[in-house]
Design a protein around this motif. Structure first.
Motif, mmCIF file in Angstrom:
data_model
loop_
_atom_site.group_PDB
_atom_site.id
_atom_site.type_symbol
_atom_site.label_atom_id
_atom_site.label_comp_id
_atom_site.label_asym_id
_atom_site.label_seq_id
_atom_site.Cartn_x
_atom_site.Cartn_y
_atom_site.Cartn_z
ATOM 1 N N LEU A 193 0.833 -1.208 0.000
ATOM 2 C CA LEU A 193 0.000 0.000 0.000
ATOM 3 C C LEU A 193 0.864 1.254 0.000
ATOM 4 O O LEU A 193 0.582 2.223 -0.725
ATOM 5 N N ARG A 194 1.918 1.244 0.774
ATOM 6 C CA ARG A 194 2.798 2.417 0.870
ATOM 7 C C ARG A 194 3.484 2.725 -0.460
ATOM 8 O O ARG A 194 3.707 3.887 -0.805
ATOM 9 N N LYS A 195 3.797 1.678 -1.240
ATOM 10 C CA LYS A 195 4.446 1.896 -2.540
ATOM 11 C C LYS A 195 3.507 2.586 -3.529
ATOM 12 O O LYS A 195 3.962 3.257 -4.453
ATOM 13 N N ILE A 196 2.207 2.408 -3.323
ATOM 14 C CA ILE A 196 1.231 3.103 -4.167
ATOM 15 C C ILE A 196 1.028 4.532 -3.685
ATOM 16 O O ILE A 196 0.889 5.466 -4.482
ATOM 17 N N LEU A 197 1.046 4.729 -2.381
ATOM 18 C CA LEU A 197 0.751 6.040 -1.791
ATOM 19 C C LEU A 197 1.885 7.033 -1.939
ATOM 20 O O LEU A 197 1.659 8.241 -2.038
ATOM 21 N N TYR A 198 3.141 6.558 -1.932
ATOM 22 C CA TYR A 198 4.293 7.453 -1.870
ATOM 23 C C TYR A 198 5.236 7.228 -3.049
ATOM 24 O O TYR A 198 5.436 6.081 -3.481
ATOM 25 N N PRO A 199 5.852 8.283 -3.528
ATOM 26 C CA PRO A 199 6.821 8.129 -4.624
ATOM 27 C C PRO A 199 8.083 7.382 -4.201
ATOM 28 O O PRO A 199 8.755 6.779 -5.038
ATOM 29 N N SER A 200 8.425 7.421 -2.921
ATOM 30 C CA SER A 200 9.584 6.674 -2.415
ATOM 31 C C SER A 200 9.318 6.270 -0.971
ATOM 32 O O SER A 200 8.531 6.917 -0.272
ATOM 33 N N ILE A 201 9.977 5.197 -0.535
ATOM 34 C CA ILE A 201 9.800 4.668 0.821
ATOM 35 C C ILE A 201 11.026 5.017 1.646
ATOM 36 O O ILE A 201 12.165 4.709 1.262
ATOM 37 N N HIS A 202 10.806 5.657 2.776
ATOM 38 C CA HIS A 202 11.927 6.022 3.646
ATOM 39 C C HIS A 202 12.545 4.776 4.281
ATOM 40 O O HIS A 202 11.869 3.774 4.515
ATOM 41 N N ASP A 203 13.845 4.858 4.554
ATOM 42 C CA ASP A 203 14.521 3.766 5.252
ATOM 43 C C ASP A 203 13.919 3.578 6.644
ATOM 44 O O ASP A 203 13.552 4.555 7.312
#
Length: 284
Positions: free
Chosen positions: A195-205
């Protein structure tokens, strides 16, 4: 029925005594029980906003999502990881940031099957959450209050659960009995990653919280629970999104992309850390 006993006035910290449908302290501060049985111990001067905590909409979404039991494996993991010598009748539990009461209710039901009865108290800063919780389980003492200033005396509880919440370790230490337990449950690096990969352009470490430890607490065990589950409708997906901070943090484009989904396979990645209170402190 809930007891609502051994509580403190949130204004002057003196003991509260029951007077029919109210609790009051020796200085005349009075707190009325709500129709559903909870007590509001969050005075106006301690609020940072007019309606703090989760909104009515967020609470309803969380309740609808959790009632589908997608997170019940977390309940099982909490119980299986609980230090066995501490899982005994009469243990006094505080769920600090209990939301609408799902976990405390589910834990109580699971323990009842093992013939273990614990005194359960749930506290949340959201009146909407506590209203919902007080309708779910009448055997729990439900309080509107803040983790920053818990309305209870010293050494009131034997275990504190802080599940996806905001821990205040100085207060947790104060209200825990000697060698009492603290459980922190938090999201792991891959939690809802799809879900986060759809919501955000990049994923924080991913950065683990409290990696340096906390004063007056020793780590007992650290465990993970990872599993897959599926949401099969846009309604379920929106319920999950609405109950998380992502509903406010995600971009417009990300939220719009999620609206196009009819189903999604998700990863639950949960970190559980049990701590034991070690140092006895004299509190003023």
């Amino acid at each position: 029925m809930s007891t609502l006993e051994n509580l403190s006035c949130p204004i002057d910290a003196t003991p509260l005594s029951r007077d029919e449908r109210s609790l009051k302290c020796e200085h005349g501060h009075v707190y009325d029980l709500a129709k559903t049985g909870y007590i509001n111990l969050l005075p106006v001067q301690n609020k940072r906003s007019k309606d703090p905590g989760d909104s009515k909409e967020m609470v309803a979404a969380r309740q609808a999502f959790l009632n589908q039991q997608h997170y019940f494996p977390i309940v099982n993991k909490i119980l299986s990881s609980w230090p066995k010598s501490d899982l005994v009748n009469g243990t006094r539990i505080l769920d600090a940031g209990c939301g609408e009461g799902y976990y405390l209710n589910a834990i109580g039901g699971a323990l009842a099957e093992q013939n273990i009865a614990m005194e359960r108290t749930g506290l949340d800063i959201s009146k909407w959450a506590i209203t919902a919780a007080s309708k779910r389980d009448k055997s729990v003492s439900w309080l509107v209050g803040s983790n920053a200033s818990l309305p209870v005396p010293n050494a009131r509880f034997d275990a504190i659960l802080c599940l996806f919440g905001f821990p205040i370790f100085s207060e947790f230490s104060r209200v825990l009995s000697d060698k009492g337990l603290l459980l922190l449950v938090e999201s792991g690096p891959d939690h809802l990653i799809e879900l986060r990969k759809i919501l955000y352009p990049s994923i924080h470490d991913y950065k683990q919280t409290f990696s340096e430890g906390m004063a007056h607490f020793d780590l007992v065990s650290e465990q993970s629970e990872t599993y897959r589950f599926t949401l099969n409708s846009q309604t379920e997906i929106q319920q999950l999104l609405t109950m998380t901070p992502h509903i406010h943090k995600a971009s417009y484009d990300g939220r719009e992309a999620v609206k196009q989904l009819e189903s999604i396979n998700l990863t639950a990645d949960i970190k559980l850390r049990w701590y034991r209170k070690t140092k006895v402190v004299d509190y003023v």
